[in-house]
Every structure is written in structure tokens, then in C-alpha cells.
Design a protein around this motif. Sequence first.
Motif, PDB file in Angstrom:
ATOM      1  N   PHE A 143       0.821  -1.209   0.000  1.00 63.60           N
ATOM      2  CA  PHE A 143       0.000   0.000   0.000  1.00 63.60           C
ATOM      3  C   PHE A 143       0.856   1.261   0.000  1.00 63.60           C
ATOM      4  CE2 PHE A 143      -3.506  -2.675   1.828  1.00 63.60           C
ATOM      5  CZ  PHE A 143      -4.379  -2.481   0.763  1.00 63.60           C
ATOM      6  N   ALA A 144       0.511   2.179  -0.899  1.00 61.00           N
ATOM      7  CA  ALA A 144       1.118   3.507  -0.950  1.00 61.00           C
ATOM      8  C   ALA A 144       0.083   4.548  -0.523  1.00 61.00           C
ATOM      9  CB  ALA A 144       1.626   3.806  -2.360  1.00 61.00           C
ATOM     10  N   ASP A 145      -1.181   4.347  -0.947  1.00 60.02           N
ATOM     11  CA  ASP A 145      -2.282   5.240  -0.579  1.00 60.02           C
ATOM     12  C   ASP A 145      -3.555   4.417  -0.438  1.00 60.02           C
ATOM     13  OD1 ASP A 145      -4.163   7.192  -0.185  1.00 60.02           O
ATOM     14  OD2 ASP A 145      -3.629   8.373  -1.944  1.00 60.02           O
ATOM     15  N   LYS A 146      -3.690   3.793   0.715  1.00 62.75           N
ATOM     16  CA  LYS A 146      -4.797   2.883   0.986  1.00 62.75           C
ATOM     17  C   LYS A 146      -6.159   3.582   0.901  1.00 62.75           C
ATOM     18  CE  LYS A 146      -3.810   0.323   4.435  1.00 62.75           C
ATOM     19  NZ  LYS A 146      -3.674  -0.322   5.754  1.00 62.75           N
ATOM     20  N   THR A 147      -6.188   4.895   1.083  1.00 60.97           N
ATOM     21  CA  THR A 147      -7.470   5.616   1.066  1.00 60.97           C
ATOM     22  C   THR A 147      -8.149   5.539  -0.299  1.00 60.97           C
ATOM     23  OG1 THR A 147      -6.484   7.760   0.475  1.00 60.97           O
ATOM     24  CG2 THR A 147      -6.673   7.228   2.841  1.00 60.97           C
ATOM     25  N   LYS A 148      -7.366   5.324  -1.361  1.00 64.41           N
ATOM     26  CA  LYS A 148      -7.931   5.236  -2.711  1.00 64.41           C
ATOM     27  C   LYS A 148      -8.374   3.823  -3.087  1.00 64.41           C
ATOM     28  CE  LYS A 148      -4.654   7.043  -5.251  1.00 64.41           C
ATOM     29  NZ  LYS A 148      -3.874   7.753  -6.288  1.00 64.41           N
TER      30      LYS A 148
ATOM     31  N   GLY B 166      -1.766   4.397  -8.172  1.00 62.20           N
ATOM     32  CA  GLY B 166      -0.926   4.709  -7.022  1.00 62.20           C
ATOM     33  C   GLY B 166      -1.449   4.214  -5.683  1.00 62.20           C
ATOM     34  N   VAL B 167      -2.368   3.245  -5.719  1.00 63.61           N
ATOM     35  CA  VAL B 167      -2.857   2.651  -4.472  1.00 63.61           C
ATOM     36  C   VAL B 167      -1.758   1.800  -3.844  1.00 63.61           C
ATOM     37  CG1 VAL B 167      -4.592   1.108  -3.445  1.00 63.61           C
ATOM     38  CG2 VAL B 167      -5.239   2.654  -5.319  1.00 63.61           C
TER      39      VAL B 167
ATOM     40  N   SER C 103       2.493   0.183  -4.493  1.00 57.98           N
ATOM     41  CA  SER C 103       3.730   0.132  -5.263  1.00 57.98           C
ATOM     42  C   SER C 103       4.060  -1.345  -5.452  1.00 57.98           C
ATOM     43  CB  SER C 103       4.862   0.859  -4.543  1.00 57.98           C
ATOM     44  OG  SER C 103       5.152   0.240  -3.312  1.00 57.98           O
TER      45      SER C 103
END
Length: 94
Positions: free
Chosen positions: A8-13, A71-72, A74
Motif C-alpha cells: 500500500f502507498a495510498d490505501k485511502t484510494k 498509485g494505491v 507500489s
Amino acid sequence: MFIITLRFADKTKAPQFMDGHNAWIRQGFDDGVFLLVGSLLPNMGGAIIAHNASAEEIETRVRDDPFVAEGVVSADILAVTPGRTDDRLAFLKV
């Protein structure tokens, strides 16, 4: 054989791209490339064991994952040449 980690890089997405990511996983199994998909614990992302494709094909496939493209997560791709296996996994030897 390849081991792919998706951290996870941006779990919010993740929720908005989950359907596309799940469709991408189904396609990997349908194409005979994915052998195993599972979670990295604790809640760090996912991992995939893949085979039956070239390094270039795996790289393209991973780039096509909506989670990677948006970008969710990497991605890291490790190429593994099995040298010794349990008989049940002999098909992985090249």
C-alpha cells in the motif's frame, strides 16, 4: 516464476479501484498466469505468485493493475528460477 508484492502507498484510494483490481486478479487466473494471490500481513498489501509468462509480460500485467496505475500500491517483481521443488510444484521448474 515471479513473486510480486503490492504494498500500500495510498490505501485511502483502494475502495474506488477495488472492482477493477479484483477483475485484474480474475483475469490473471483465467489466463493461467496467477497461481496464488494473498494478503501481506498485517494489512500491508498483497502478494502474487505468477508463472507461465515472460518478465516483460509480467511487468506489463502489473502496470495494468488499477491499484498500480492509480498509485494505491507500489509493486515489486522478483524473478525466481526454481531449482528444487516438492513434486507437487515440479511444473514450476524451467
